[in-house]
Design a protein around this motif. Structure first.
Motif, PDB file in Angstrom:
ATOM      1  N   PHE A  95       7.821  14.857  -6.720  1.00  0.00           N
ATOM      2  CA  PHE A  95       9.100  15.057  -6.035  1.00  0.00           C
ATOM      3  C   PHE A  95       8.947  15.786  -4.692  1.00  0.00           C
ATOM      4  CE2 PHE A  95       9.968  14.758 -10.630  1.00  0.00           C
ATOM      5  CZ  PHE A  95      10.719  13.585 -10.612  1.00  0.00           C
ATOM      6  N   GLU A  96       7.739  15.781  -4.169  1.00  0.00           N
ATOM      7  CA  GLU A  96       7.449  16.376  -2.854  1.00  0.00           C
ATOM      8  C   GLU A  96       7.935  17.817  -2.776  1.00  0.00           C
ATOM      9  OE1 GLU A  96       7.859  13.420   0.233  1.00  0.00           O
ATOM     10  OE2 GLU A  96       7.908  14.969   1.757  1.00  0.00           O
ATOM     11  N   ARG A  97       7.626  18.575  -3.829  1.00  0.00           N
ATOM     12  CA  ARG A  97       8.070  19.969  -3.843  1.00  0.00           C
ATOM     13  C   ARG A  97       6.919  20.939  -3.600  1.00  0.00           C
ATOM     14  NH1 ARG A  97      11.373  18.997  -9.044  1.00  0.00           N
ATOM     15  NH2 ARG A  97      13.284  18.096  -8.214  1.00  0.00           N
TER      16      ARG A  97
ATOM     17  N   GLY B   5       7.905   5.795  -5.902  1.00  0.00           N
ATOM     18  CA  GLY B   5       9.260   6.081  -6.366  1.00  0.00           C
ATOM     19  C   GLY B   5      10.259   6.534  -5.319  1.00  0.00           C
ATOM     20  N   LYS B   6       9.854   6.604  -4.045  1.00  0.00           N
ATOM     21  CA  LYS B   6      10.863   6.958  -3.045  1.00  0.00           C
ATOM     22  C   LYS B   6      11.724   5.736  -2.776  1.00  0.00           C
ATOM     23  CE  LYS B   6       8.829  10.688  -0.339  1.00  0.00           C
ATOM     24  NZ  LYS B   6       8.330  11.082   1.000  1.00  0.00           N
ATOM     25  N   THR B   7      13.035   5.901  -2.935  1.00  0.00           N
ATOM     26  CA  THR B   7      13.964   4.804  -2.646  1.00  0.00           C
ATOM     27  C   THR B   7      15.065   5.358  -1.754  1.00  0.00           C
ATOM     28  OG1 THR B   7      15.525   5.233  -4.444  1.00  0.00           O
ATOM     29  CG2 THR B   7      13.579   3.905  -4.989  1.00  0.00           C
TER      30      THR B   7
ATOM     31  N   VAL C 284       0.813  -1.224   0.000  1.00  0.00           N
ATOM     32  CA  VAL C 284       0.000   0.000   0.000  1.00  0.00           C
ATOM     33  C   VAL C 284       0.842   1.268   0.000  1.00  0.00           C
ATOM     34  CG1 VAL C 284      -1.994  -1.076   1.119  1.00  0.00           C
ATOM     35  CG2 VAL C 284      -0.263   0.058   2.537  1.00  0.00           C
ATOM     36  N   ASP C 285       2.131   1.127   0.267  1.00  0.00           N
ATOM     37  CA  ASP C 285       2.904   2.357   0.447  1.00  0.00           C
ATOM     38  C   ASP C 285       4.254   2.336  -0.276  1.00  0.00           C
ATOM     39  OD1 ASP C 285       3.897   4.762   1.312  1.00  0.00           O
ATOM     40  OD2 ASP C 285       3.742   4.372   3.444  1.00  0.00           O
ATOM     41  N   SER C 286       5.212   1.551   0.266  1.00  0.00           N
ATOM     42  CA  SER C 286       6.594   1.767  -0.172  1.00  0.00           C
ATOM     43  C   SER C 286       6.890   1.357  -1.612  1.00  0.00           C
ATOM     44  CB  SER C 286       7.562   1.058   0.780  1.00  0.00           C
ATOM     45  OG  SER C 286       7.298  -0.314   0.847  1.00  0.00           O
TER      46      SER C 286
ATOM     47  N   LEU D 280       2.051  18.896  -1.295  1.00  0.00           N
ATOM     48  CA  LEU D 280       0.893  17.990  -1.346  1.00  0.00           C
ATOM     49  C   LEU D 280       1.222  16.589  -0.832  1.00  0.00           C
ATOM     50  CD1 LEU D 280      -0.692  18.761  -4.817  1.00  0.00           C
ATOM     51  CD2 LEU D 280      -1.934  18.586  -2.653  1.00  0.00           C
ATOM     52  N   ARG D 281       2.378  16.098  -1.269  1.00  0.00           N
ATOM     53  CA  ARG D 281       2.757  14.716  -0.935  1.00  0.00           C
ATOM     54  C   ARG D 281       2.934  14.545   0.574  1.00  0.00           C
ATOM     55  NH1 ARG D 281       6.626  10.622  -4.436  1.00  0.00           N
ATOM     56  NH2 ARG D 281       6.506   8.921  -2.933  1.00  0.00           N
ATOM     57  N   ALA D 282       3.201  15.688   1.238  1.00  0.00           N
ATOM     58  CA  ALA D 282       3.406  15.633   2.689  1.00  0.00           C
ATOM     59  C   ALA D 282       2.192  15.062   3.414  1.00  0.00           C
ATOM     60  CB  ALA D 282       3.714  17.036   3.208  1.00  0.00           C
ATOM     61  N   ILE D 283       1.034  15.117   2.769  1.00  0.00           N
ATOM     62  CA  ILE D 283      -0.192  14.610   3.399  1.00  0.00           C
ATOM     63  C   ILE D 283      -0.053  13.119   3.758  1.00  0.00           C
ATOM     64  CG2 ILE D 283      -1.601  13.775   1.446  1.00  0.00           C
ATOM     65  CD1 ILE D 283      -3.805  15.656   2.463  1.00  0.00           C
ATOM     66  N   LEU D 284       0.795  12.430   2.963  1.00  0.00           N
ATOM     67  CA  LEU D 284       1.019  10.995   3.214  1.00  0.00           C
ATOM     68  C   LEU D 284       1.773  10.767   4.519  1.00  0.00           C
ATOM     69  CD1 LEU D 284       2.064   9.981  -0.415  1.00  0.00           C
ATOM     70  CD2 LEU D 284      -0.080   9.372   0.726  1.00  0.00           C
ATOM     71  N   ASN D 285       2.306  11.859   5.073  1.00  0.00           N
ATOM     72  CA  ASN D 285       3.078  11.712   6.305  1.00  0.00           C
ATOM     73  C   ASN D 285       2.228  11.911   7.548  1.00  0.00           C
ATOM     74  OD1 ASN D 285       5.513  11.105   5.087  1.00  0.00           O
ATOM     75  ND2 ASN D 285       5.981  13.258   4.736  1.00  0.00           N
ATOM     76  N   PHE D 286       0.909  11.877   7.402  1.00  0.00           N
ATOM     77  CA  PHE D 286       0.056  12.003   8.589  1.00  0.00           C
ATOM     78  C   PHE D 286       0.452  10.929   9.615  1.00  0.00           C
ATOM     79  CE2 PHE D 286      -3.695  10.707  11.066  1.00  0.00           C
ATOM     80  CZ  PHE D 286      -3.851  11.882  11.777  1.00  0.00           C
TER      81      PHE D 286
ATOM     82  N   ILE E  14      -5.234   6.231  -3.883  1.00  0.00           N
ATOM     83  CA  ILE E  14      -5.085   7.512  -3.153  1.00  0.00           C
ATOM     84  C   ILE E  14      -3.636   7.978  -3.268  1.00  0.00           C
ATOM     85  CG2 ILE E  14      -5.071   8.583  -0.856  1.00  0.00           C
ATOM     86  CD1 ILE E  14      -7.472   6.682  -0.169  1.00  0.00           C
ATOM     87  N   LYS E  15      -2.705   7.046  -3.026  1.00  0.00           N
ATOM     88  CA  LYS E  15      -1.291   7.442  -3.106  1.00  0.00           C
ATOM     89  C   LYS E  15      -0.940   7.884  -4.525  1.00  0.00           C
ATOM     90  CE  LYS E  15       3.426   6.571  -1.892  1.00  0.00           C
ATOM     91  NZ  LYS E  15       4.399   5.891  -1.073  1.00  0.00           N
ATOM     92  N   ALA E  16      -1.432   7.122  -5.515  1.00  0.00           N
ATOM     93  CA  ALA E  16      -1.106   7.440  -6.912  1.00  0.00           C
ATOM     94  C   ALA E  16      -1.563   8.852  -7.276  1.00  0.00           C
ATOM     95  CB  ALA E  16      -1.755   6.419  -7.842  1.00  0.00           C
TER      96      ALA E  16
HETATM   97  N1  GLY Z   1       5.545   7.172   2.229  1.00  0.00           N
HETATM   98  C1  GLY Z   1       5.397   8.567   1.920  1.00  0.00           C
HETATM   99  C2  GLY Z   1       5.646   8.901   0.495  1.00  0.00           C
HETATM  100  O1  GLY Z   1       5.827   8.035  -0.328  1.00  0.00           O
HETATM  101  O2  GLY Z   1       5.695  10.055   0.159  1.00  0.00           O
END
Ligand code: GLY
Ligand code: NAD
Length: 391
Positions: free
Chosen positions: A254-256, A164-166, A158-160, A259-265, A244-246
């Motif tokens: 690229f978390e700039r 594309g975050k590695t 569901v997440d990792s 918006l992507r920060a929302i995944l860090n709840f 949701i993640k997609a």
């Molecule tokens: N696990 C958080 C992210 O992929 O941005």
């Protein structure tokens, strides 16, 4: 999103979530028993170069995955489809300790010795540790070769494995070295979860609950009742999380943009709890569960989230076998731990330039807001709430 459909002779049905990132777009395939379709899926996408498999020793010994990647396995699912065959494999010890630069170096050296070309394909077969490690090595080998993520934990599904975050850890902290490197395909076979220890499944459920509370009330209501690995709707639940993640990653790859920060709840305090307890006491998802409960209190005190919703979240964590409080034997231990968590919060890698943490909080169950500043005394109060079990 697709509905599963099946006929007697057809391959096992699967759901597909497309991650639309222009030239870096890819599919996430979700279903039971779909590992056996991997060869065909690769062929359709012309991912047929020489293969290297990265896995850990716990995953490699599972009968199911063994049949997939061992060249001498009777099923030979993958091998005949790859023009170059499997060049080599690398099996690392299970666990977070393997997510380091030494392992990356070993992977790179092995691939270089084997002369894996740019058309080679890395298969990350395992949980988030393997996905992050193999994905990062694939990102930097020859300036980037394709990686196929085959997640075998709920958390990785569901997440990792998506987004594309590695990366790997340094002694100074988690995930401090890394790169964005989108996979070319993600294949999540729910049957692999049959062997996953219950505690690991529960840890994955923390991320599932997270998706519900940040973006989908109906998903939250469903998972609040508790989810088991053999539930009929598990594929649908995972599909919802991945979608949701997609959609978030598509807007802020690229978390700039914030918006992507929302995944860090739940992750700000979650990471601090992991660090303060030496990454030993809680699994990542368990720490995130605690972090979500603290963040729910902060949301409530900020005037956004009703008290009953804070309580519903606490109950949902319990229904999914997740910790709802910091289990400390006595007051002095609790004070020491609270201080250690506050200290770790100050060192969070996502602290803004002004030195203050930015929080993701909930407006309601199903809607989150980012970039909120919180007074230190409220954070302390939220940590104190974590010392009291949900009743
Ligand atoms: N696990 C958080 C992210 O992929 O941005
Ligand atoms: P993990 O990879 O360590 O797997 C957990 C354990 O389960 C391991 O011991 C593994 O050997 C075992 N295992 C895996 N699949 C199994 C199976 N099917 N049956 C039996 N045992 C199995 O942990 P994880 O929770 O999957 O991932 C955690 C990692 O993911 C952390 O390093 C975290 O930082 C990272 N992560 C990355 C992202 C991202 O976006 N890249 C997001 C969240 C988490």
């Amino acid at each position: 999103m697709t509905k599963p459909s099946a006929s007697k002779q057809s391959p096992p049905p699967h759901r597909t979530v497309r991650v639309d990132l222009g030239p870096r777009s890819y599919d996430v395939l979700i279903g039971r028993g779909i590992l056996e379709t991997l060869g065909d899926e690769l062929q359709q996408r012309q991912l047929t170069g020489r293969a290297v498999v990265v896995t850990d020793s716990a995953v490699s010994s599972l009968a199911m995955t063994n049949a997939f990647w061992k060249t001498d396995a009777p099923s030979k699912i993958l091998v005949p489809r790859l023009h170059g065959g499997i060049a080599n494999d690398r099996i690392v010890p299970p666990g977070e300790e393997s997510k380091n630069l030494l392992q990356v170096h070993e992977l790179l050296k092995t691939w270089a010795r084997q002369q894996i070309p740019r058309t080679g394909v890395v298969f990350a077969l395992g949980g988030g540790v393997i996905g992050d490690l193999a994905g990062f090595a694939a990102a930097i080998y020859l300036r980037g070769i394709p990686v196929v993520q085959i997640p075998t934990t709920l958390l990785a599904m569901v997440d990792s494995s998506v987004g594309g975050k590695t990366g790997v850890n340094l002694p100074e902290g988690k995930n401090l070295v890394g790169s964005f490197h989108q996979p070319s395909l993600v294949l999540a076979d729910l049957d692999t979860l049959k062997t996953l220890p219950a505690q690991e499944f529960a840890a994955g459920m923390a991320e599932v609950i997270k998706y519900g509370v940040i973006a989908d009330r109906a998903l939250f209501d469903r998972v609040a009742k508790g989810v088991k690995p053999d539930d009929d709707d598990l594929g649908e639940i995972i599909e919802k999380c991945v979608a949701i993640k997609a959609r978030i990653v598509e807007q802020d790859e690229f978390e700039r943009k914030g918006l992507r920060a929302i995944l860090n709840f739940g992750h700000t305090i979650g990471h601090a709890i992991e660090k303060a307890t030496g990454y030993k006491k809680y699994l990542h998802g368990e720490a995130v569960a605690l972090g979500m409960r603290a963040a729910a209190w902060l949301s409530h005190w900020d005037g956004m989230l009703p008290l009953e919703d804070v309580q519903s979240l606490g109950k949902a964590l319990i229904a999914n076998n997740l910790p709802d409080h910091l289990d400390e034997p006595d007051d002095s231990n609790a004070i020491i731990l609270t201080h250690a968590i506050l200290n770790a919060l100050g060192n969070d890698k996502k602290v803004a330039e002004d030195g203050k943490n930015r929080w993701v909080l909930l407006k309601s169950l199903g809607e989150a807001e980012t970039d909120i500043q919180i007074e230190l005394r409220d954070v302390e109060a939220a940590l104190n709430k974590l010392l009291v079990p949900v009743r």
